[in-house]
Design a protein around this motif. Structure first.
Motif, PDB file in Angstrom:
ATOM      1  N   SER A 185       1.104   7.887   7.395  1.00  0.00           N
ATOM      2  CA  SER A 185      -0.403   7.417   7.514  1.00  0.00           C
ATOM      3  C   SER A 185      -0.297   5.771   7.516  1.00  0.00           C
ATOM      4  CB  SER A 185      -1.152   7.792   6.704  1.00  0.00           C
ATOM      5  OG  SER A 185      -0.891   7.406   5.216  1.00  0.00           O
ATOM      6  N   ALA A 216       2.587   1.612  -3.427  1.00  0.00           N
ATOM      7  CA  ALA A 216       1.768   2.067  -4.393  1.00  0.00           C
ATOM      8  C   ALA A 216       1.470   3.778  -4.061  1.00  0.00           C
ATOM      9  CB  ALA A 216       0.380   1.397  -4.310  1.00  0.00           C
ATOM     10  N   GLN A 217       1.186   3.978  -2.977  1.00  0.00           N
ATOM     11  CA  GLN A 217       1.066   5.479  -2.798  1.00  0.00           C
ATOM     12  C   GLN A 217       2.150   6.510  -3.266  1.00  0.00           C
ATOM     13  OE1 GLN A 217      -0.069   5.221   1.556  1.00  0.00           O
ATOM     14  NE2 GLN A 217      -2.293   5.801   0.875  1.00  0.00           N
ATOM     15  N   ILE A 218       3.353   6.012  -2.739  1.00  0.00           N
ATOM     16  CA  ILE A 218       4.608   6.724  -3.039  1.00  0.00           C
ATOM     17  C   ILE A 218       4.694   6.961  -4.560  1.00  0.00           C
ATOM     18  CG2 ILE A 218       7.172   7.004  -2.856  1.00  0.00           C
ATOM     19  CD1 ILE A 218       6.816   5.826   0.045  1.00  0.00           C
ATOM     20  N   ALA A 229       2.476   6.727  -6.926  1.00  0.00           N
ATOM     21  CA  ALA A 229       1.565   7.383  -7.504  1.00  0.00           C
ATOM     22  C   ALA A 229       1.841   8.980  -7.303  1.00  0.00           C
ATOM     23  CB  ALA A 229       0.059   7.196  -6.822  1.00  0.00           C
ATOM     24  N   TRP A 230       2.172   9.202  -6.110  1.00  0.00           N
ATOM     25  CA  TRP A 230       2.683  10.637  -5.627  1.00  0.00           C
ATOM     26  C   TRP A 230       3.932  10.995  -6.680  1.00  0.00           C
ATOM     27  CZ3 TRP A 230       7.314  12.727  -3.846  1.00  0.00           C
ATOM     28  CH2 TRP A 230       7.323  14.041  -3.473  1.00  0.00           C
ATOM     29  N   LEU A 241       0.805  -1.092   0.003  1.00  0.00           N
ATOM     30  CA  LEU A 241      -0.006   0.142   0.068  1.00  0.00           C
ATOM     31  C   LEU A 241       0.750   1.246   0.007  1.00  0.00           C
ATOM     32  CD1 LEU A 241      -2.722   1.451   0.200  1.00  0.00           C
ATOM     33  CD2 LEU A 241      -2.624   1.219   2.663  1.00  0.00           C
ATOM     34  N   LYS A 242       1.911   1.154   0.780  1.00  0.00           N
ATOM     35  CA  LYS A 242       2.817   2.473   0.882  1.00  0.00           C
ATOM     36  C   LYS A 242       3.429   2.601  -0.368  1.00  0.00           C
ATOM     37  CE  LYS A 242       1.335   3.962   4.258  1.00  0.00           C
ATOM     38  NZ  LYS A 242       0.722   5.230   4.292  1.00  0.00           N
ATOM     39  N   ILE A 263       2.438  10.739   3.556  1.00  0.00           N
ATOM     40  CA  ILE A 263       1.923   9.417   3.051  1.00  0.00           C
ATOM     41  C   ILE A 263       2.588   8.308   3.593  1.00  0.00           C
ATOM     42  CG2 ILE A 263       2.231   7.786   0.984  1.00  0.00           C
ATOM     43  CD1 ILE A 263       2.102  10.545  -0.773  1.00  0.00           C
TER      44      ILE A 263
END
Length: 168
Positions: free
Chosen positions: A133, A5-7, A9-10, A2-3, A130
């Motif tokens: 969280s 993927a978030q990073i 995307a950012w 999850l982390k 990010i």
């Protein structure tokens, strides 16, 4: 996952922003319009600074006006050789904030390297939240960014119990 993927995307969004600005058709014309556009773009997308730099990395036009954060010469030499956006590693700026840059080369119609557009994001505002969280409450879970330098590990993000550990 999850982390990561978030990073990712950012990071993709920042690369896209830099590429979009580098290919703006009016980038070299009408300085007042460009200044207004960069100021608006910076505020809308939350960048700390946006700069147009010359071939040496020296700022030519900045938002906010008067910002003087040049791009290192070695990085400019690399930018001159590529067509895609390069990422400037996390670093501590003169004011103490952690920043990350996204640098897109600018080329003349003949393809000659003329400079770059540099978007710098404040890691405390965008990237570190990010990392901090977590999808569920946890006393031990922590996500950190690190980089190997020789035999040492450099923490690029803050640590849960050492809030000022970045770049140490």
């Amino acid at each position: 996952d999850l982390k990561v993927a978030q990073i990712e995307a950012w990071r993709r969004e920042r690369l896209g922003d830099a590429a979009t600005l580098a290919h703006a058709p009016f980038l070299t014309d009408h300085r007042p319009a460009l200044e207004a556009y960069l100021h608006s773009y910076r505020r809308a997308y939350g960048y700390r600074t946006i700069s147009v730099v010359d071939r040496t990395g020296a700022p030519v036009l900045t938002s906010p006006a008067g910002t003087q954060e040049p791009v290192p010469l070695l990085l400019m030499a690399e930018v001159a050789q590529v067509t895609e956006v390069l990422v400037e590693d996390l670093h501590r700026a003169a004011d103490g904030t952690m920043r990350m840059g996204f640098i897109a080369p600018l080329r003349s119609q003949q393809g000659e390297f003329t400079g770059a557009i540099v978007l710098r994001a404040d890691a405390n505002t965008h990237l570190y939240p990010i990392l901090q969280s977590w999808p569920a409450p946890s006393d031990t879970a922590e996500t950190v960014l690190v980089r190997r330098e020789g035999l040492s590990v450099v923490f690029l993000s803050h640590l849960r119990f050492r809030p000022n550990a970045a770049v140490t």
